[in-house]
Enzyme design. Structure first.
Site, PDB file in Angstrom:
ATOM      1  N   GLY A  41     -58.107 -84.070  37.712  1.00 41.84           N
ATOM      2  CA  GLY A  41     -56.894 -84.784  38.103  1.00 41.84           C
ATOM      3  C   GLY A  41     -56.420 -85.857  37.143  1.00 41.84           C
ATOM      4  NE  ARG A  44     -54.628 -79.103  43.131  1.00 44.29           N
ATOM      5  CZ  ARG A  44     -55.717 -79.642  43.640  1.00 44.29           C
ATOM      6  NH1 ARG A  44     -55.673 -80.231  44.827  1.00 44.29           N
ATOM      7  NH2 ARG A  44     -56.851 -79.597  42.988  1.00 44.29           N
ATOM      8  CE  LYS A  82     -68.385 -91.351  40.670  1.00 42.97           C
ATOM      9  NZ  LYS A  82     -68.631 -90.864  42.007  1.00 42.97           N
ATOM     10  N   GLY A 102     -62.839 -80.427  40.889  1.00 44.18           N
ATOM     11  CA  GLY A 102     -64.218 -79.996  41.148  1.00 44.18           C
ATOM     12  C   GLY A 102     -64.422 -78.518  40.867  1.00 44.18           C
TER      13      GLY A 102
END
Ligand code: 3PG
Ligand code: MG
Length: 348
Positions: A304, A37, A176, A327
């Site tokens: 990620g 990043r 998830k 996200g």
């Protein structure tokens, strides 16, 4: 998708520029574990310096501290950025989340950030889904522009929302299913196939939460405990014995998924196929990474874990676009408006 106006069009000579980057990098024992990043933020900063900015004030959050917490001090990140830029017109402000007014999008904090600045450039794609003072509030106080990374991300990910080259295959995994239902529902209903592996596949096996049929594994590597050295056996996906954990997709599934990916013209991948951090359970995830790399189609990786996997598999330079957003990329692909983007005037 309407794009925000670009920093490329801003008059920056002699100006003091506030830049919001996403320098939220993973730290291990106070050291930067991955500087992707930081490097991704360089093109915008270099552009501003080349165009004669008098000062470039860079701000970012780092981690999720609750107020001031020295473990999340920006200093190591600021030092890494300075090593790469070597320009004393660049100043890195302290972690924005040391101030609780940041996440509250408190205007008084936005005013403090804007103080003494002539314009604002938001390049923090990874944080664009947050309506915080440094990502959203301040855009209403200064002339606001989008940075080069932010624009690249919107253009690359945005391609997946438009008329894609087909077949369009989505491959998803991770722990998830809840986190990904939105994006899979939005993109998946327009895809030609949705392949699901990882822990997520087990949730989908018992009850399909989607409005489409997903392609599930046929075999899994079953471990007797959650351990890097666990005893394992290969079992059919629908016959995982009680008490065993499926920690990777099996060889038949790897071949099946790779074959489907090989024929695709557009691919989006988010989420690993197993616990790839442990070498014995990495093969499925790496097989997917290699299949994307070998594809001639347009391949996009977001999130990620899958980003780390393409790096670990050594194929990052053969992927069309690797998103710096987790996200944020999911919310964009869910079809949601990103507050950090919406606050910037649109490209005319
Ligand atoms: C990320 O790493 O996803 C972004 O930097 C946003 O961080 P956050 O989830 O703590 O807001
Ligand atoms: Mg996050």
């Amino acid at each position: 998708m309407t794009l925000p106006r670009s920093v490329d069009a801003a008059e920056v000579d002699g100006k003091v520029v506030l830049v919001r980057s996403d320098l939220n990098v993973p730290l291990e024992d106070g050291r930067i574990a991955d500087d992707t990043r930081i490097r991704a933020s360089l093109p915008t900063l270099r552009l501003l310096l080349e165009r004669g900015a008098a000062e470039v004030r860079v701000c970012s959050h780092l981690g999720r501290p609750k107020g001031r917490d020295e473990r999340y001090a920006i200093a190591p990140v600021a030092a890494a950025l300075q090593d790469l830029l070597g320009d004393d017109r660049v100043h890195v402000l302290e972690n924005t989340r040391f101030d609780p007014r940041e996440t509250a999008n408190d205007e008084s904090y936005a005013r403090e950030l804007a103080e003494g600045c002539d314009l604002y450039v938001n390049d923090a794609f990874g944080s664009a889904h947050r309506a915080h003072a440094s990502t959203e509030g301040v855009a209403h106080l200064l002339p606001a522009y989008a940075g080069l990374l932010l624009l690249d991300e919107l253009q690359h990910l945005g391609r997946l929302l438009g008329d894609v080259a087909r077949p369009f295959v989505i491959i998803s995994g991770g722990a998830k299913v809840e986190d990904k239902i939105g994006v899979l529902e939005n993109l998946g209903s327009r895809a030609d196939a949705v392949l699901i592996g990882g822990k997520m596949a087990e949730d989908v096996r018992s009850e399909n939460p989607f409005s489409f049929e997903a392609v599930l594994p046929s075999d899994v590597v079953a471990a007797d405990s959650f351990d890097a050295d666990a005893a394992t056996e290969l079992v059919p996906f629908d016959a995982l014995p009680e008490g065993r954990l499926g920690l990777d997709i099996g060889p038949r599934t790897r071949e099946d998924f790779a074959a489907r990916l090989a024929g695709a013209q557009t691919v989006f991948w988010n989420g690993p196929m197993g616990v790839f951090e442990w070498p014995r359970f990495a093969e499925g995830t790496f097989a997917v990474a290699r299949a994307l790399a070998d594809s001639d189609g347009y391949t996009v990786v977001g999130g990620g874990d899958s980003v780390r996997a393409v790096h670990d598999a050594g194929v990052a330079d053969r992927i069309s676009w690797i998103s710096t957003g987790g996200g944020a990329s999911l919310e964009l692909l869910e079809g949601r408006e990103l507050p950090g983007v919406a606050a910037i005037p649109a490209l005319q």
